[in-house]
Design a protein around this motif. Structure first.
Motif, short mmCIF file in Angstrom:
data_model
loop_
_atom_site.label_atom_id
_atom_site.label_comp_id
_atom_site.label_asym_id
_atom_site.label_seq_id
_atom_site.Cartn_x
_atom_site.Cartn_y
_atom_site.Cartn_z
N LEU A 1 -12.92 10.49 -100.64
CA LEU A 1 -14.37 10.49 -100.46
C LEU A 1 -14.97 11.85 -100.81
O LEU A 1 -15.99 11.94 -101.50
N SER A 2 -14.32 12.92 -100.36
CA SER A 2 -14.82 14.27 -100.64
C SER A 2 -14.77 14.59 -102.12
O SER A 2 -15.68 15.22 -102.66
N LEU A 3 -13.70 14.15 -102.79
CA LEU A 3 -13.59 14.39 -104.23
C LEU A 3 -14.72 13.70 -104.99
O LEU A 3 -15.28 14.25 -105.95
N GLY A 4 -15.06 12.48 -104.56
CA GLY A 4 -16.16 11.76 -105.19
C GLY A 4 -17.49 12.48 -105.03
O GLY A 4 -18.29 12.59 -105.98
N LYS A 5 -17.74 13.02 -103.84
CA LYS A 5 -18.99 13.73 -103.59
C LYS A 5 -19.02 15.08 -104.30
O LYS A 5 -20.08 15.51 -104.78
N ILE A 6 -17.86 15.74 -104.38
CA ILE A 6 -17.79 17.00 -105.12
C ILE A 6 -18.04 16.75 -106.60
O ILE A 6 -18.74 17.53 -107.27
N GLU A 7 -17.49 15.67 -107.12
CA GLU A 7 -17.70 15.32 -108.53
C GLU A 7 -19.18 15.09 -108.81
O GLU A 7 -19.72 15.54 -109.83
N GLU A 8 -19.85 14.38 -107.92
CA GLU A 8 -21.29 14.13 -108.09
C GLU A 8 -22.08 15.44 -108.04
O GLU A 8 -23.01 15.65 -108.82
N TYR A 9 -21.71 16.32 -107.10
CA TYR A 9 -22.38 17.62 -106.99
C TYR A 9 -22.19 18.45 -108.25
O TYR A 9 -23.15 19.03 -108.78
N LEU A 10 -20.97 18.50 -108.78
CA LEU A 10 -20.70 19.27 -109.99
C LEU A 10 -21.40 18.68 -111.21
O LEU A 10 -21.82 19.41 -112.11
N ASP A 11 -21.53 17.35 -111.22
CA ASP A 11 -22.24 16.70 -112.32
C ASP A 11 -23.71 17.12 -112.32
O ASP A 11 -24.28 17.45 -113.37
N ASN A 12 -24.34 17.13 -111.14
CA ASN A 12 -25.74 17.58 -111.05
C ASN A 12 -25.87 19.05 -111.41
O ASN A 12 -26.83 19.46 -112.09
N LEU A 13 -24.90 19.86 -110.97
CA LEU A 13 -24.95 21.29 -111.27
C LEU A 13 -24.81 21.54 -112.77
O LEU A 13 -25.50 22.40 -113.33
N ALA A 14 -23.92 20.78 -113.42
CA ALA A 14 -23.74 20.92 -114.87
C ALA A 14 -25.02 20.53 -115.62
O ALA A 14 -25.39 21.16 -116.61
N LYS A 15 -25.70 19.49 -115.14
CA LYS A 15 -26.96 19.07 -115.77
C LYS A 15 -28.02 20.16 -115.64
O LYS A 15 -28.79 20.41 -116.59
N VAL A 16 -28.07 20.81 -114.48
CA VAL A 16 -29.05 21.88 -114.27
C VAL A 16 -28.77 23.04 -115.22
O VAL A 16 -29.69 23.60 -115.84
N LYS A 17 -27.50 23.43 -115.33
CA LYS A 17 -27.14 24.53 -116.23
C LYS A 17 -27.45 24.18 -117.69
O LYS A 17 -27.95 25.02 -118.44
N LYS A 18 -27.15 22.95 -118.07
CA LYS A 18 -27.45 22.51 -119.44
C LYS A 18 -28.95 22.53 -119.70
O LYS A 18 -29.41 22.96 -120.76
N LYS A 19 -29.72 22.09 -118.70
CA LYS A 19 -31.18 22.08 -118.82
C LYS A 19 -31.71 23.50 -118.97
O LYS A 19 -32.60 23.77 -119.78
N LEU A 20 -31.16 24.42 -118.19
CA LEU A 20 -31.59 25.81 -118.25
C LEU A 20 -31.32 26.41 -119.63
O LEU A 20 -32.16 27.12 -120.19
N ILE A 21 -30.14 26.12 -120.19
CA ILE A 21 -29.80 26.63 -121.52
C ILE A 21 -30.74 26.06 -122.57
O ILE A 21 -31.22 26.77 -123.46
N GLU A 22 -31.01 24.73 -122.49
CA GLU A 22 -31.90 24.10 -123.46
C GLU A 22 -33.31 24.67 -123.39
O GLU A 22 -33.97 24.90 -124.41
N VAL A 23 -33.77 24.90 -122.16
CA VAL A 23 -35.15 25.36 -121.97
C VAL A 23 -35.31 26.82 -122.38
O VAL A 23 -36.34 27.21 -122.94
N ALA A 24 -34.29 27.63 -122.11
CA ALA A 24 -34.43 29.08 -122.29
C ALA A 24 -33.98 29.59 -123.65
O ALA A 24 -34.36 30.71 -124.02
#
Length: 363
Positions: free
Chosen positions: A120-143
Motif C-alpha cells: 500500500l505504501s509503495l503504491g502511494k509513494i509511486e503516486e506521489y513521485l508521479d505528481n512530483l515528476a509532473k510538477v518538475k516537467k511543468k516547471l522545465i517547460e514553463v521556464a
C-alpha cells in the motif's frame, strides 16, 4: 628499560605502516561514486513502480534485486550496493537510502516495514513521485524559453554596455542601470547566497519544529509548507492506525526514524500524551499543520474510524497541494516575460534617450 622502549617504538611503527598500507589499498572511487548524488525523481518512480509490481506479484526481495541486475534499470554500482546491503542484512528502506532516495521516501518505507503494509505504501509513494515528476516537467517547460530569452537579452545588454554606452550620454537612469548591470546581478547573487547560508545554519542548529513553524508563517511559502506536511503526516498516521497500531506505538516508531522532524514530533506527541493531553489538541498547536487536521483527528476518534478518515483527508490534501503547485508554475512564465519586457524597455530607453537629448540640444 631501553630494550622495552625500542620494542614499543618498533610496534608503533609497524602499526602505523599497516594503517598506511590499508589506507592506500582502499577503493577510494566507491565513496565518491556511491555516497552520493540523489537519484532523479523519474528514476525513483521507476524503481518504486517495479518493486510495487513485483512485490504484489509475490516476488521476494532477492528475486527483485536479481531482476534489477538483468534489466539494466540501475547502474551496476547501485545494484552491487543492493547486493551488499542484502548480504549485510539491511532492511529495504536502508538499501533505498543507500541508492540515493530522498529522506521523505526512506522514512515512508521504514514506517511501512514497521506497520507491515509495504505494498500500500509503495503504491502511494509511486503516486506521489508521479505528481512530483509532473510538477518538475511543468516547471522545465514553463521556464526554459523565458530563461533562454533572458540570457540572450542579458548578453545583448552587456555588449551594449561595453561598445555602445561609452559613446552615449550616461546621465539618464536607464543608461546608468545598464552600465551597472553586472554589479547589480552580483549584488543580488551575493545577497541570495548570504540568505541561503544563514537559513542553512539556522536549519541545522535549531529544532526542526521551530524551523517549520517559522516557515509556515511566511505569506506565500507558508501555505505550501502547511499543505505538504499535513498531507504527509496524515497519510502516515492513517496508514499506521489502519494497521491496528496504538498511538503510543506510532509515536515511539516516529522517534526511531532518520527524519529529524519526524523524531521531534514523535517525542513531543508522546510527552504530551503522557501529560494527559489529547492527540487532536496537540496537533492543532503546530502552526505547520492545517487547522483542519486537528478537527479530522477529533472527528475520527469520536466515530472510531480515525485511520480511514486520515487517509481520505490526506488524499484530498495531496490533490490540493499539487493543484496549488501547478497554478504557481503557470505564473512563472508570465512573471519572467514581464521582467524581460522591462529589460527591453530599459534597453530602448538607454539608446533613445541620449538621441532625444542630442536633438533638443541641436534645436
Amino acid at each position: 628499560m631501553i630494550l622495552q622502549t625500542k620494542i614499543i617504538k618498533n610496534t608503533k611503527q609497524i602499526i602505523g605502516m599497516s594503517k598506511l598500507t590499508s589506507f592506500f589499498k582502499r577503493d577510494i572511487s566507491l565513496p565518491f561514486k556511491l555516497k552520493q548524488k540523489r537519484l532523479a525523481t523519474s528514476k525513483q518512480k521507476k524503481i518504486i513502480a517495479l518493486f510495487n509490481n513485483l512485490f504484489s506479484s509475490g516476488f521476494h526481495l532477492v528475486e527483485i534485486i536479481s531482476f534489477l541486475d538483468r534489466s539494466l534499470l540501475l547502474e551496476k554500482d547501485y545494484v552491487s550496493l543492493m547486493h551488499t546491503g542484502l548480504a549485510q542484512g539491511r532492511s529495504f528502506s536502508e538499501m533505498m537510502d543507500n541508492l540515493g532516495f530522498s529522506s521523505s521516501i526512506v522514512t515512508q518505507l521504514s514506517l511501512a516495514e514497521l506497520h507491515g503494509n509495504l505494498h500500500l505504501s509503495l503504491g502511494k509513494i509511486e503516486e506521489y513521485l508521479d505528481n512530483l515528476a509532473k510538477v518538475k516537467k511543468k516547471l522545465i517547460e514553463v521556464a526554459t524559453y523565458p530563461v533562454i530569452l533572458l540570457a540572450f537579452l542579458l548578453l545583448i545588454m552587456l555588449g551594449l554596455r561595453n561598445y555602445l554606452l561609452p559613446q552615449l550620454d550616461s546621465s539618464n537612469i536607464a543608461t546608468l542601470v545598464i552600465s551597472n548591470l553586472p554589479q547589480i546581478f552580483l549584488g543580488l547573487a551575493l545577497t541570495l547566497g548570504l540568505i541561503s547560508l544563514t537559513g542553512l545554519i539556522f536549519y541545522r542548529k535549531s529544532r526542526k519544529i521551530s524551523v517549520f513553524s517559522f516557515l509556515a508563517k511566511f505569506p506565500f511559502l507558508g501555505v505550501f509548507v502547511q499543505s505538504y506536511l499535513t498531507a504527509y503526516y496524515a497519510r502516515e498516521w492513517g496508514n499506521m492506525i489502519s494497521q491496528g497500531l496504538e498511538l503510543t506505538q506510532i509515536f515511539q516508531m516516529m522517534q526511531e526514524q532518520g527524519n529529524p522532524l519526524f523524531r521531534e514530533i514523535g517525542f513531543d506527541l508522546e510527552q504530551s500524551l503522557q501529560d494527559g493531553n489529547e492527540f487532536s489538541k496537540v496537533v492543532q498547536n503546530y502552526s505547520f499543520f492545517r487547522r483542519e487536521l486537528g478537527l479530522i483527528i477529533e472527528y475520527g476518534e469520536v466515530k472510531s474510524k480515525l485511520g480511514s478518515e486520515l487517509e481520505i483527508y490526506a488524499e484530498k490534501t495531496w490533490e490540493s497541494f499539487f493543484t496549488r503547485v501547478n497554478r504557481t508554475m503557470n505564473l512563472v512564465q508570465p512573471l519572467v516575460f514581464i521582467f524581460v519586457a522591462l529589460l527591453i524597455v530599459l534597453l530602448y530607453a538607454a539608446m533613445l534617450l541620449p538621441m532625444y537629448q542630442n536633438m533638443e540640444v541641436n534645436f
